[in-house]
Design a protein around this motif. Structure first.
Motif, PDB file in Angstrom:
ATOM      1  N   ALA A   1      -4.405 -19.587 -12.842  1.00 35.85           N
ATOM      2  CA  ALA A   1      -3.840 -20.959 -12.309  1.00 35.85           C
ATOM      3  C   ALA A   1      -1.574 -20.898 -12.196  1.00 35.85           C
ATOM      4  O   ALA A   1      -1.482 -19.643 -12.795  1.00 35.85           O
ATOM      5  CB  ALA A   1      -4.297 -22.270 -13.389  1.00 35.85           C
ATOM      6  N   ARG A   2      -1.928 -21.690 -11.206  1.00 37.77           N
ATOM      7  CA  ARG A   2      -0.140 -22.156 -11.360  1.00 37.77           C
ATOM      8  C   ARG A   2       0.276 -22.712 -12.667  1.00 37.77           C
ATOM      9  O   ARG A   2       1.674 -22.069 -13.103  1.00 37.77           O
ATOM     10  CB  ARG A   2       0.293 -23.036 -10.313  1.00 37.77           C
ATOM     11  N   GLY A   3      -0.068 -23.216 -13.973  1.00 38.51           N
ATOM     12  CA  GLY A   3       0.093 -23.414 -15.550  1.00 38.51           C
ATOM     13  C   GLY A   3       1.228 -24.930 -15.195  1.00 38.51           C
ATOM     14  O   GLY A   3       1.428 -25.407 -14.151  1.00 38.51           O
TER      15      GLY A   3
ATOM     16  N   SER B   1       7.553 -22.674  -8.198  1.00 36.77           N
ATOM     17  CA  SER B   1       5.607 -22.124  -8.970  1.00 36.77           C
ATOM     18  C   SER B   1       4.430 -21.467  -8.105  1.00 36.77           C
ATOM     19  O   SER B   1       3.290 -20.411  -8.300  1.00 36.77           O
ATOM     20  CB  SER B   1       5.191 -22.980  -9.921  1.00 36.77           C
ATOM     21  N   ARG B   2       5.243 -22.322  -6.969  1.00 35.13           N
ATOM     22  CA  ARG B   2       3.658 -22.318  -5.953  1.00 35.13           C
ATOM     23  C   ARG B   2       3.678 -21.100  -4.893  1.00 35.13           C
ATOM     24  O   ARG B   2       2.425 -20.376  -4.987  1.00 35.13           O
ATOM     25  CB  ARG B   2       3.791 -23.984  -4.894  1.00 35.13           C
ATOM     26  N   PRO B   3       4.629 -20.472  -4.849  1.00 30.69           N
ATOM     27  CA  PRO B   3       4.874 -18.911  -3.976  1.00 30.69           C
ATOM     28  C   PRO B   3       3.891 -18.162  -4.522  1.00 30.69           C
ATOM     29  O   PRO B   3       4.220 -16.662  -4.472  1.00 30.69           O
ATOM     30  CB  PRO B   3       6.383 -18.829  -3.348  1.00 30.69           C
TER      31      PRO B   3
ATOM     32  N   ALA C   1       1.079 -13.819  -6.175  1.00 30.48           N
ATOM     33  CA  ALA C   1       0.550 -13.349  -7.815  1.00 30.48           C
ATOM     34  C   ALA C   1      -1.198 -13.065  -7.154  1.00 30.48           C
ATOM     35  O   ALA C   1      -1.726 -11.724  -7.479  1.00 30.48           O
ATOM     36  CB  ALA C   1       0.687 -13.745  -8.602  1.00 30.48           C
ATOM     37  N   TRP C   2      -1.829 -14.031  -5.826  1.00 32.80           N
ATOM     38  CA  TRP C   2      -3.158 -14.020  -5.804  1.00 32.80           C
ATOM     39  C   TRP C   2      -3.745 -12.806  -5.010  1.00 32.80           C
ATOM     40  O   TRP C   2      -4.275 -11.923  -5.284  1.00 32.80           O
ATOM     41  CB  TRP C   2      -3.356 -15.385  -5.362  1.00 32.80           C
ATOM     42  N   ASP C   3      -2.251 -13.005  -3.710  1.00 28.00           N
ATOM     43  CA  ASP C   3      -2.710 -11.979  -3.448  1.00 28.00           C
ATOM     44  C   ASP C   3      -3.106 -10.096  -3.103  1.00 28.00           C
ATOM     45  O   ASP C   3      -3.411  -9.304  -2.986  1.00 28.00           O
ATOM     46  CB  ASP C   3      -1.527 -11.873  -2.084  1.00 28.00           C
ATOM     47  N   LEU C   4      -1.319  -9.962  -4.352  1.00 25.70           N
ATOM     48  CA  LEU C   4      -1.155  -8.776  -4.913  1.00 25.70           C
ATOM     49  C   LEU C   4      -2.392  -8.055  -6.021  1.00 25.70           C
ATOM     50  O   LEU C   4      -2.947  -7.523  -5.913  1.00 25.70           O
ATOM     51  CB  LEU C   4      -0.120  -8.842  -5.871  1.00 25.70           C
ATOM     52  N   ILE C   5      -2.871  -9.399  -6.598  1.00 21.32           N
ATOM     53  CA  ILE C   5      -4.202  -9.221  -7.696  1.00 21.32           C
ATOM     54  C   ILE C   5      -5.604  -8.811  -7.036  1.00 21.32           C
ATOM     55  O   ILE C   5      -5.989  -7.522  -7.331  1.00 21.32           O
ATOM     56  CB  ILE C   5      -4.473 -10.235  -8.736  1.00 21.32           C
ATOM     57  N   VAL C   6      -6.145  -9.365  -5.135  1.00 21.55           N
ATOM     58  CA  VAL C   6      -6.982  -8.940  -5.026  1.00 21.55           C
ATOM     59  C   VAL C   6      -6.786  -8.066  -4.265  1.00 21.55           C
ATOM     60  O   VAL C   6      -7.708  -7.206  -4.250  1.00 21.55           O
ATOM     61  CB  VAL C   6      -7.391 -10.263  -3.649  1.00 21.55           C
ATOM     62  N   LYS C   7      -5.964  -7.938  -3.824  1.00 25.79           N
ATOM     63  CA  LYS C   7      -5.998  -6.240  -2.788  1.00 25.79           C
ATOM     64  C   LYS C   7      -5.697  -4.978  -3.876  1.00 25.79           C
ATOM     65  O   LYS C   7      -6.004  -3.809  -3.893  1.00 25.79           O
ATOM     66  CB  LYS C   7      -4.110  -6.173  -2.234  1.00 25.79           C
ATOM     67  N   THR C   8      -5.305  -5.501  -5.450  1.00 27.59           N
ATOM     68  CA  THR C   8      -4.686  -4.358  -6.282  1.00 27.59           C
ATOM     69  C   THR C   8      -6.292  -3.805  -7.254  1.00 27.59           C
ATOM     70  O   THR C   8      -7.102  -2.933  -6.827  1.00 27.59           O
ATOM     71  CB  THR C   8      -4.330  -5.006  -7.964  1.00 27.59           C
TER      72      THR C   8
ATOM     73  N   GLU D   1       8.057 -10.880  -2.713  1.00 29.31           N
ATOM     74  CA  GLU D   1       9.672 -11.699  -2.707  1.00 29.31           C
ATOM     75  C   GLU D   1       9.645 -12.114  -4.557  1.00 29.31           C
ATOM     76  O   GLU D   1      10.806 -11.656  -5.061  1.00 29.31           O
ATOM     77  CB  GLU D   1       9.341 -13.331  -2.507  1.00 29.31           C
ATOM     78  N   PHE D   2       8.952 -11.534  -5.292  1.00 32.73           N
ATOM     79  CA  PHE D   2       9.049 -11.767  -6.311  1.00 32.73           C
ATOM     80  C   PHE D   2       8.281 -10.119  -7.757  1.00 32.73           C
ATOM     81  O   PHE D   2       9.013 -10.402  -8.361  1.00 32.73           O
ATOM     82  CB  PHE D   2       8.106 -12.472  -7.098  1.00 32.73           C
ATOM     83  N   TRP D   3       7.386  -9.273  -6.812  1.00 33.75           N
ATOM     84  CA  TRP D   3       7.578  -8.401  -7.559  1.00 33.75           C
ATOM     85  C   TRP D   3       6.973  -7.385  -6.542  1.00 33.75           C
ATOM     86  O   TRP D   3       6.945  -7.513  -5.394  1.00 33.75           O
ATOM     87  CB  TRP D   3       5.670  -8.693  -7.828  1.00 33.75           C
ATOM     88  N   GLN D   4       7.499  -5.903  -6.672  1.00 34.74           N
ATOM     89  CA  GLN D   4       7.493  -5.046  -6.056  1.00 34.74           C
ATOM     90  C   GLN D   4       6.946  -3.386  -6.830  1.00 34.74           C
ATOM     91  O   GLN D   4       7.331  -3.847  -8.201  1.00 34.74           O
ATOM     92  CB  GLN D   4       9.365  -4.549  -5.488  1.00 34.74           C
ATOM     93  N   TYR D   5       6.289  -3.260  -6.366  1.00 31.62           N
ATOM     94  CA  TYR D   5       5.720  -1.802  -6.574  1.00 31.62           C
ATOM     95  C   TYR D   5       5.411  -1.130  -5.314  1.00 31.62           C
ATOM     96  O   TYR D   5       5.649  -0.960  -4.562  1.00 31.62           O
ATOM     97  CB  TYR D   5       4.933  -1.447  -7.273  1.00 31.62           C
TER      98      TYR D   5
END
Length: 391
Positions: free
Chosen positions: A121-123, A138-140, A145-152, A164-168
């Protein structure tokens, strides 16, 4: 349809407080007993015919005692064997490390042999105030996060992520999820933008603080967006959530549930809204001396909660309270109005309802309401639970 027991785990002893609820109100003896009672209630549901039990995430709040729903799910994984464990939901945009969240859910999916339904959820605004994250992100953040989790979950080898918000560098999950390619996904959605995004991603949605007519409008939009995207929009895509209480008669049900519902809406639901409104008006913390100003600026759902009226909520369909016959008929009425749904997530514990009444509520629902609902709409698709026998 699938029947879920959705538990927000409220704290039962606040009066005129607002979010963030002062932690000097916390009584560890009472709080510890609440956790015992609440987990026992979920275990009862898991062992008595419910298809799933649900958890969600909130912070610094008497509204719900689950800052980490994954811990609750892990506890219930050890107590149960067949029931779906559903997140309604993890608030992925505010997590410092979505990869860690993906890992935890993958672990749970393996520990339960594929019994996880993963909602993100966006929360609500309080979640963003808690972590000093601008609401406009919140939306971006949610989508990244959704795309990152699914790819993970699905990557065959470690990958780099430069978002934009996370780098690994060099991340993926080990273990991979038990379900292939990953647990079924779910999200709450009300705005046109969220409905369109969910439909295009073939993701189920849910709704709670709305009338059946408002839900129908949202679900019809989802159906149209799904058709445009070439995706299905059967009953299995839709969940409705309702505070539900069953007693021997309508009169007894109201007598037993009304005060607990009033506490749920006026004290803790409106308490969150008051604190969020104070934050959005520029105050670092809720100031009791400015309460009248906050009340004037509450979100409509907050206004409704603050001015809680049992009969108004009953008429809106937001609460379902009555005899077994009344409760079953009301759920069937809402099913027809919204055009069908695949999952009813009932809140059978709310506000300061006693443990004894919460258990009795579930017993009557299981014995006298559940058989009536199980004949409504055979759902295809959904969780791993459904494959054996589907918010």
């Amino acid at each position: 349809m699938e029947l879920f027991d959705f538990h927000i785990m409220p704290y039962q002893w606040v009066t005129d407080d607002a979010w963030p609820f002062p932690n000097d109100r916390w009584d560890p003896q009472k709080g510890s007993q609440l956790y015992d009672d609440y987990l026992d209630e979920l275990e009862y549901s898991a062992n008595n015919g419910f298809d799933g039990i649900g958890f969600n995430e909130h912070h610094f709040s008497a509204y719900g005692l689950m800052p980490s729903p994954n811990i609750m799910a892990a506890n219930m994984a050890a107590r149960t064997e067949d029931v779906t464990l559903a997140f309604f939901a993890n608030v992925s945009p505010t997590r410092a490390n979505p990869v860690r969240l993906a890992e935890e859910i993958a672990m749970l999916d393996n520990m339960t042999e594929g019994r996880i339904l993963s909602g993100f959820a966006r929360g609500i605004p309080s979640e963003y105030a808690s972590w000093s994250i601008p609401m406009e992100e919140s939306r971006p953040r949610f989508e990244e996060a959704w795309d990152l989790i699914v790819k993970t979950w699905t990557a065959d080898e470690p990958f780099d992520w430069d978002g934009e918000f996370w780098q690994y560098d060099n991340v993926y999950t080990w273990p991979r999820p038990y379900q292939d390619p990953h647990p079924d996904l779910w999200m709450p959605a009300e705005s046109d933008e969220s409905l369109k995004w969910a439909a295009e991603h073939d993701v189920g949605i849910g709704s709670t603080f709305n009338t059946p007519e408002e839900m129908r409008e949202a679900f019809d939009k989802y159906r149209d967006f799904a058709a445009d995207a070439g995706n299905s929009a059967g009953d299995d895509k839709f969940t409705i959530m309702r505070s539900t209480y069953v007693a021997e008669t309508d009169e007894k049900a109201k007598e037993e549930a009304e005060e607990a519902l009033k506490y749920h809406y006026k004290n803790i639901t409106a308490g969150v809204h008051k604190g969020v409104t104070a934050w959005m008006m520029g105050d670092d913390l809720y100031d009791p001396e400015r309460e009248a100003e906050y009340l004037e600026n509450l979100h409509p759902h907050g206004q409704l909660a603050w001015n809680f009226d049992f009969d108004e909520y009953l008429e809106r369909g937001e609460i379902v309270v009555g005899s077994p016959e009344t409760v079953a008929a009301e759920i069937e009425r809402q099913y027809e109005i919204v055009g069908g749904f695949g999952r009813l997530a009932g809140q059978f514990t709310f506000g300061n309802l006693s443990h004894e009444k919460a258990v009795k509520n579930r017993e009557l629902f299981v014995d006298e309401v559940m058989p009536e609902l199980q004949r409504m709409g055979q759902v295809t698709g959904g969780t791993a639970q459904a494959a054996g026998a589907d918010d």
